[in-house]
Design an enzyme around this catalytic site. Structure first.
Site, mmCIF file in Angstrom:
data_model
loop_
_atom_site.group_PDB
_atom_site.id
_atom_site.type_symbol
_atom_site.label_atom_id
_atom_site.label_comp_id
_atom_site.label_asym_id
_atom_site.label_seq_id
_atom_site.Cartn_x
_atom_site.Cartn_y
_atom_site.Cartn_z
ATOM 1 N N LEU A 88 0.815 -1.210 0.000
ATOM 2 C CA LEU A 88 0.000 0.000 0.000
ATOM 3 C C LEU A 88 0.850 1.262 0.000
ATOM 4 O O LEU A 88 0.578 2.202 0.725
ATOM 5 C CB LEU A 88 -0.953 0.021 1.206
ATOM 6 C CG LEU A 88 -2.103 -0.983 1.148
ATOM 7 C CD1 LEU A 88 -2.966 -0.858 2.381
ATOM 8 C CD2 LEU A 88 -2.943 -0.755 -0.097
ATOM 9 N N CYS A 89 1.936 1.217 -0.760
ATOM 10 C CA CYS A 89 2.701 2.452 -0.887
ATOM 11 C C CYS A 89 3.078 2.656 -2.357
ATOM 12 O O CYS A 89 4.211 2.942 -2.683
ATOM 13 C CB CYS A 89 3.922 2.456 0.013
ATOM 14 S SG CYS A 89 4.835 0.935 0.025
ATOM 15 N N GLY A 90 2.094 2.469 -3.208
ATOM 16 C CA GLY A 90 2.310 2.742 -4.622
ATOM 17 C C GLY A 90 3.298 1.781 -5.240
ATOM 18 O O GLY A 90 3.367 0.615 -4.866
#
Lengths: 301, 133
Positions: A88-90
């Site tokens: 969930l950090c690109g």
């Protein structure tokens, strides 16, 4: 047309997602502040260390230490990959992993066998899946990185290099350039190449030194070679620690950006769903009216 | 006689940054003192106590894994860990000491003797420095 209730449920659902992404954004920004402060505190140490070591290295003959010497035959390569533990950090982890695997492939093509040492779960999973030999992995440690962790990773590769188990060691991490820019970076850890241009901020760090260079000849205690033997392994640790700190700050920055995006997308989605909801509601009212009017007409008929 | 600027830096923070009158360091080849206007010097340091004098008063630091660089009347000590005497956690150091002693006396093949000894030295000198506060 979807039923009114379906749309309503969807709006509520997206709203909840938005709450979560917003909270994650705020958590990431708080953590980023801490990580950034750590980098700031670490910088004076790293800069000073480089200066001292560069000064010292100039005084000593080329291959005075096994860590400086390049191995003639290159057969084994180790890659230290630093990623985050969570997603969930690109594309942050993806970028680092791509870079590391590309590097590994280059080395394999050059006839070397590659082993991985991973810090961070994402990198470990990727390296394992790609089928590379796993040296060590430290998963779920990115939340509590310290110098001791960097030390144990570095000691492992130093040991390997000195016993000729590895002929090259690379470090791949996410560099923290700014809030919006965290490119993956690969750095040759061993053999230690010319210290002057090991990393980007080297020029700036060395410049002030020229002005107030040693005002007299240095006294070394113990002798230069011995001192170098003390300092070089520690320098590798410093480099690894830097990779850890950078990656951790980058991770939080990337997550902040990703969650900001996600929150914005949620807003957009809620807007378009609300529009759909209102349209559906109106359509329902209209059809009810038609029914009533139609019924009344029939009675009058 | 002027003063000597002392900076003690670890990877996590700057522990000391002050004007001092004298610094005494645990060098690998023996303890040495540094006064203002000292000749440029680079020395590796042992695990031990670093003493510095500010305003006629002695202050103590615990230092491990570091080296000292003296140049232009500035002394920079780079250490993997450095703690002021007042900040030392004596209970933890005591526990570490006992653990290390136990490992050393166990005669176990799996125990890394060098590491156990290093951690014993660290714990003992931490306690020693803590006693000086």
């Amino acid at each position: 047309m979807p039923s009114l209730k379906d749309v309503k449920m969807k709006i509520v659902g997206v709203g909840k997602t938005k709450q979560i992404t917003k909270a994650m954004n705020m958590v990431a920004s708080a953590k980023l502040r801490g990580a950034q402060a750590r980098i700031e505190r670490f910088r004076p140490y790293a800069t000073k260390y480089r200066q001292v070591l560069a000064d010292l290295a100039r005084k000593v003959e080329g291959n005075a230490h096994p860590l400086l010497a390049e191995h003639e035959e290159k057969k084994n390569c180790a890659v230290v990959m630093v990623t985050s533990d969570r997603g969930l950090c690109g594309s942050f982890n993806g970028n680092i992993i791509t870079q590391a695997l590309k590097l590994a492939k280059e080395k394999t093509d050059a006839g070397m066998s590659v082993s991985f040492a991973c810090v961070g779960r994402k990198g470990r999973d990727a390296a394992r899946k790609a089928g590379y030999n796993m040296l060590t992995c430290y998963a779920d440690r990115m939340g509590s990185i310290d110098f001791a962790l960097a030390g144990s990773v570095a000691d492992e590769v130093i040991n390997g290099y000195e016993t000729l188990a590895f002929d090259e060691v690379w470090l791949v991490y996410g560099e923290f350039v700014s809030m919006g820019h965290q490119p993956p970076r690969s750095l040759c850890l061993l053999p230690l190449k010319a210290l002057e241009d090991v990393d980007g901020d080297g020029g700036a760090a060395d410049a002030p030194r020229e002005g107030n260079g040693p005002h007299c000849e240095y006294v070394y205690e113990p002798k230069e070679e011995k001192l170098l033997a003390e300092l070089l392994p520690r320098y590798v640790r410093v480099q690894v620690y830097r990779g850890l700190l950078d990656t951790s700050a980058s991770e939080h920055a990337a997550r902040m950006a990703a969650m900001d995006n996600a929150t914005r997308n949620c807003n957009e989605l809620i807007n378009s769903l609300t529009l759909l909801y209102n349209k559906t509601r109106q359509a329902a009212i209209t059809s009810e009216l038609i029914d009533i009017v139609g019924g009344a007409e029939a009675l009058n008929g | 006689m002027g003063t000597l600027q002392l900076e003690v830096v670890t990877p996590d923070k700057t522990v000391v940054s002050s004007e001092t009158e004298m610094v005494v360091c645990p060098g690998v080849e023996g303890e040495f003192g540094v006064l203002p206007q000292h000749v440029s010097l680079l020395s590796a340091l042992k695990i031990g106590a670093l003493r510095y004098r500010v305003g006629g008063k002695d202050e103590y630091l615990f230092i491990s894994g570091g080296f000292a660089d003296v140049n232009n009347n500035i002394m920079t000590v780079l250490a993997e860990s450095a703690e002021r005497a007042a900040d030392i956690d004596t209970a933890r150091a005591q526990a570490a000491k006992e653990r290390a002693e136990k490992r050393l006396t166990a005669h176990d093949e799996a125990v890394d003797m060098a590491r156990a000894e290093a951690s014993l030295t660290r714990a003992v000198s931490r306690l020693h420095v803590a006693a000086l506060r």
